[in-house]
Design an enzyme around this catalytic site. Structure first.
Site, PDB file in Angstrom:
ATOM      1  N   GLU A  84       0.830  -1.224   0.045  1.00  0.00           N
ATOM      2  CA  GLU A  84       0.106  -0.120  -0.026  1.00  0.00           C
ATOM      3  C   GLU A  84       1.079   1.212   0.019  1.00  0.00           C
ATOM      4  O   GLU A  84       2.117   1.158   0.559  1.00  0.00           O
ATOM      5  CB  GLU A  84      -0.875   0.041   1.072  1.00  0.00           C
ATOM      6  N   CYS A  97       3.416   8.363   0.888  1.00  0.00           N
ATOM      7  CA  CYS A  97       4.216   7.603   1.570  1.00  0.00           C
ATOM      8  C   CYS A  97       4.389   6.104   0.876  1.00  0.00           C
ATOM      9  O   CYS A  97       3.360   5.379   0.782  1.00  0.00           O
ATOM     10  CB  CYS A  97       3.407   7.598   2.952  1.00  0.00           C
ATOM     11  N   CYS A 104       6.976  -6.644   7.117  1.00  0.00           N
ATOM     12  CA  CYS A 104       8.166  -6.253   7.828  1.00  0.00           C
ATOM     13  C   CYS A 104       8.865  -7.214   8.773  1.00  0.00           C
ATOM     14  O   CYS A 104       7.814  -8.059   9.376  1.00  0.00           O
ATOM     15  CB  CYS A 104       7.624  -4.830   8.441  1.00  0.00           C
ATOM     16  N   CYS A 108       7.650  -4.181  15.546  1.00  0.00           N
ATOM     17  CA  CYS A 108       7.022  -3.103  16.431  1.00  0.00           C
ATOM     18  C   CYS A 108       6.024  -3.207  17.110  1.00  0.00           C
ATOM     19  O   CYS A 108       4.969  -3.819  16.375  1.00  0.00           O
ATOM     20  CB  CYS A 108       7.369  -1.889  15.779  1.00  0.00           C
ATOM     21  N   CYS A 111       2.815  -1.418  15.376  1.00  0.00           N
ATOM     22  CA  CYS A 111       2.663  -1.120  14.084  1.00  0.00           C
ATOM     23  C   CYS A 111       1.800  -2.524  13.612  1.00  0.00           C
ATOM     24  O   CYS A 111       2.097  -3.588  13.671  1.00  0.00           O
ATOM     25  CB  CYS A 111       4.114  -1.228  13.302  1.00  0.00           C
ATOM     26  N   GLY A 149       7.131  -1.858   5.932  1.00  0.00           N
ATOM     27  CA  GLY A 149       8.650  -2.203   5.707  1.00  0.00           C
ATOM     28  C   GLY A 149       9.557  -1.357   6.432  1.00  0.00           C
ATOM     29  O   GLY A 149       9.332  -0.270   6.554  1.00  0.00           O
ATOM     30  N   GLU A 150      10.773  -1.602   6.539  1.00  0.00           N
ATOM     31  CA  GLU A 150      11.972  -1.122   7.014  1.00  0.00           C
ATOM     32  C   GLU A 150      12.937  -0.632   5.897  1.00  0.00           C
ATOM     33  O   GLU A 150      13.525  -1.510   5.428  1.00  0.00           O
ATOM     34  CB  GLU A 150      12.584  -1.752   8.385  1.00  0.00           C
ATOM     35  N   SER A 181      12.746   6.696   6.225  1.00  0.00           N
ATOM     36  CA  SER A 181      12.417   6.716   7.550  1.00  0.00           C
ATOM     37  C   SER A 181      13.222   5.291   8.103  1.00  0.00           C
ATOM     38  O   SER A 181      13.603   4.223   7.308  1.00  0.00           O
ATOM     39  CB  SER A 181      11.116   6.180   8.014  1.00  0.00           C
ATOM     40  N   SER A 203      13.012   6.288  13.954  1.00  0.00           N
ATOM     41  CA  SER A 203      12.004   6.157  14.918  1.00  0.00           C
ATOM     42  C   SER A 203      12.723   5.812  16.240  1.00  0.00           C
ATOM     43  O   SER A 203      13.352   4.814  16.456  1.00  0.00           O
ATOM     44  CB  SER A 203      11.041   4.777  14.457  1.00  0.00           C
ATOM     45  N   LEU A 204      12.153   6.562  17.336  1.00  0.00           N
ATOM     46  CA  LEU A 204      12.624   6.667  18.551  1.00  0.00           C
ATOM     47  C   LEU A 204      11.614   6.176  19.551  1.00  0.00           C
ATOM     48  O   LEU A 204      11.934   5.027  19.969  1.00  0.00           O
ATOM     49  CB  LEU A 204      12.974   8.285  18.960  1.00  0.00           C
ATOM     50  N   HIS A 205      10.668   7.041  19.781  1.00  0.00           N
ATOM     51  CA  HIS A 205       9.555   6.279  20.596  1.00  0.00           C
ATOM     52  C   HIS A 205       9.896   6.085  22.166  1.00  0.00           C
ATOM     53  O   HIS A 205       8.884   6.182  22.975  1.00  0.00           O
ATOM     54  CB  HIS A 205       8.825   5.109  19.944  1.00  0.00           C
ATOM     55  N   HIS A 279      -2.345   5.420  16.733  1.00  0.00           N
ATOM     56  CA  HIS A 279      -3.429   4.799  16.060  1.00  0.00           C
ATOM     57  C   HIS A 279      -3.581   3.509  16.491  1.00  0.00           C
ATOM     58  O   HIS A 279      -2.943   2.649  16.027  1.00  0.00           O
ATOM     59  CB  HIS A 279      -3.320   4.976  14.484  1.00  0.00           C
ATOM     60  N   CYS A 322      -0.232   6.816   9.938  1.00  0.00           N
ATOM     61  CA  CYS A 322       0.901   6.087  10.497  1.00  0.00           C
ATOM     62  C   CYS A 322       0.716   4.784  11.390  1.00  0.00           C
ATOM     63  O   CYS A 322       0.048   4.671  12.045  1.00  0.00           O
ATOM     64  CB  CYS A 322       1.654   6.856  11.303  1.00  0.00           C
TER      65      CYS A 322
END
Lengths: 339, 214
Positions: A84, A97, A104, A108, A111, A149-150, A181, A203-205, A279, A322
């Site tokens: 997508e 995007c 992936c 995570c 996700c 995906g990464e 990213s 991506s920190l989080h 989300h 996201c």
């Protein structure tokens, strides 16, 4: 294909090497749909090319439109390759995007893409196709590699796609219109920083490694402090930007302690922190923070000298926001579990 | 990345298309850590969890042969005396003190073998999932764990194994107390499925530590 790949293929087909540049122009400047249209290549040459290659344009097979104008496109890139891409129009810009993998491997916790496991890498052509085949291609101002995906787990194909998008012989986009990213695969991140001028988003989080580990298994492999060391080695004083993505979870990473630690670890890095509303995905033990806390978090970071913004949520009603992209329902029909 | 020149001690098949590669010198590491392996540092490199114990004389990794892969076909052809390159061991998939379940599929068993051989098996239960009976590498070693070693076989049946997927076993089996941790290692699909299942059964995500393959 990149210019060097096209030139090699031209030579293999018995064409002069410069035919590679001609083909690139037909593909990436004139956007032809067939080899037959490449009229400055000899008829014999075109026949050989047709026997060996196809342009490979795959238009999206499905589109969903959000109440906010965001569109989610489904591409079938090849056997079992369902991905997508989210088209996000805004007042003065339009961002696409794109996905870099089918599924992936990173797992995570927050996700949706990770829930489908990993099915396949996309080729550079399959990544570029998401842009090339987009009905709104002409309106695009920015591309972000933040879909399924990464990206840096598929770094060679991603770099090839960036070369096609940013080279003079290709789409000739400024690299400043493109952001890639990563969750912090350090060797690939160094490679990306060396080979490309596009922006980087990490991506920190959580600023705490023990907490980040519970959200992102990659922390067991590449630690946050190592990622930041690698970022600090790079000169960010020019136009290239690094940003940090931070999904704000209620009661988990939204406290003053997190603000203080973020300020501490990002000290010395010229960057922006993008705060993202969570989300929710099915079965998640996580919850988003409330709006008041989110704004407080942003304001405190800014007061302490860390540039922070809150990213607008777009396309949530069509699962285009996201962390929500997924083709699990389609792929699960056709794949068996690997255990 | 710092590369260490290593000599292959042994390269053997332990199951169809699954190899065990042993090499030296022994680089200091903690059970649960991993190394990058390359035939040539400037070429393709891949991460592998160490399967050897901290006090073993050499280092061991296990890998699935991917016929279309860039590295494993080359690794599979190595023999004793060949040169390979290893990074310094790194990572933090460590077995912390306290009771835990170790859950693995396929070659995801590697870090748990390392932990067991390093004397970290106390209060641990190992659940290994695989498609076929031959998928349970090192089963002779893990039998030392007695009934704390469970094999879940999804495609074949035998009196010594649980018939069904690992996730089915976890769904049917009473979970231990809240003080238990869960360590997962395997494909992304397995890690995510298992983590979701454990969370749905009331396990706090903070008690789940995952190692991913990529």
């Amino acid at each position: 294909m990149t210019l060097s790949q096209l030139s090699d293929k031209a030579l293999e087909a018995g064409l002069p090497k410069f035919a590679g540049k001609q083909i690139a122009e037909w593909l990436y400047k004139k956007h032809v749909a067939s080899i037959d249209e490449m009229t400055n290549i000899s008829i014999k040459g075109r026949k050989i090319l047709q026997e060996r290659f196809e342009i490979g344009i795959k238009p999206p097979v499905k589109v969903q439109t959000s109440v906010d104008g965001t569109k989610k496109y489904l591409f079938v890139q090849g056997e079992m390759k369902f991905v997508e891409a989210a088209y996000i129009p805004d007042a003065d810009r339009a961002t696409l995007c794109v996905s870099s993998q089918v599924g992936c491997k990173m797992g995570c916790l927050f996700c949706m893409t990770g829930k489908q496991g990993f099915q396949a890498q996309l080729t550079a052509g399959e990544i570029v196709n998401q842009i090339r085949s987009l009905p709104e291609r002409q309106t695009l101002t920015n591309v972000v590699y933040m879909g399924m995906g990464e990206p840096l787990d598929n770094v060679d194909a991603v770099l090839q796609s960036l070369e096609i998008l940013t080279s003079e012989w290709g789409y000739a986009w400024s690299p400043k219109r493109i952001t890639v990213s990563t969750i912090g695969i350090i060797p690939a991140m160094r490679h990306f920083l060396e080979k490309s001028d596009c922006h980087l988003a990490i991506s920190l989080h959580s600023p705490f490694e023990d907490e980040r580990r519970k959200l992102m298994p990659i922390e067991n492999v590449y630690h946050l402090h190592q990622i930041l060391e690698a970022v600090k080695e790079y000169d960010w004083t020019h136009q290239r930007r690094v940003s940090f993505e931070y999904i704000v979870f209620g009661g988990l990473n939204d406290t003053p302690r997190h603000i203080n630690e973020l300020v501490r670890i990002l000290s010395g890095i010229r960057c922006r922190v993008n705060l993202i509303r969570f989300h929710p995905i099915p079965g998640t033990p996580l919850q988003g923070t409330d709006e008041q806390t989110l704004q407080y978090f942003k304001n405190r970071l800014n007061e302490k000298g860390v540039l922070a913004t809150v990213r607008a949520s777009r396309g949530q009603d069509i699962y285009a926001a996201c962390g929500l992209l997924s083709t699990k329902e389609i792929t699960s029909i056709q794949t068996n579990t690997d255990y | 990345m710092i590369w260490h020149t290593c000599k292959v001690e042994c390269n053997r098949l332990i199951a169809p298309e699954v190899f065990e590669l042993t090499f030296s010198p022994l680089l200091p590491f903690k059970a649960g850590q991993m190394v990058h392996i390359a035939i040539e540092p400037k070429n393709t490199k891949r991460l592998y969890s160490l399967a050897s114990g901290e006090n073993d004389p050499a280092m061991t990794v296990i890998f699935d042969l991917r016929q279309s892969g860039q590295l494993t076909p080359l690794l599979s052809r190595l023999s004793a005396g060949s040169t390979i390159y290893s990074s310094t061991p790194h990572g933090s998939f460590f077995a912390k003190p306290g009771p835990a379940w170790w859950i693995a599929t396929g070659t995801g068993i590697a870090p748990f073998r390392s932990m067991l051989r390093s004397g970290l098996g106390e209060d641990k239960k190992l659940i290994h999932g695989g498609r076929f009976l031959e998928s349970f590498y090192y089963s002779e070693e893990f039998k030392s764990m007695g009934n704390q070693y469970v094999r879940c076989c999804s495609q074949q049946q035998h009196e010594s194994v649980y018939a069904g997927r690992l996730t089915k076993y976890l769904q049917e089996t009473p979970l231990p107390g809240k003080d238990y941790s869960y360590y997962l290692c395997g494909s992304a699909e397995m890690v995510v499925d298992t983590r979701d299942l454990l969370i749905s059964r009331g396990v706090s995500f903070e008690k789940i530590v995952s190692e991913i393959y990529f």
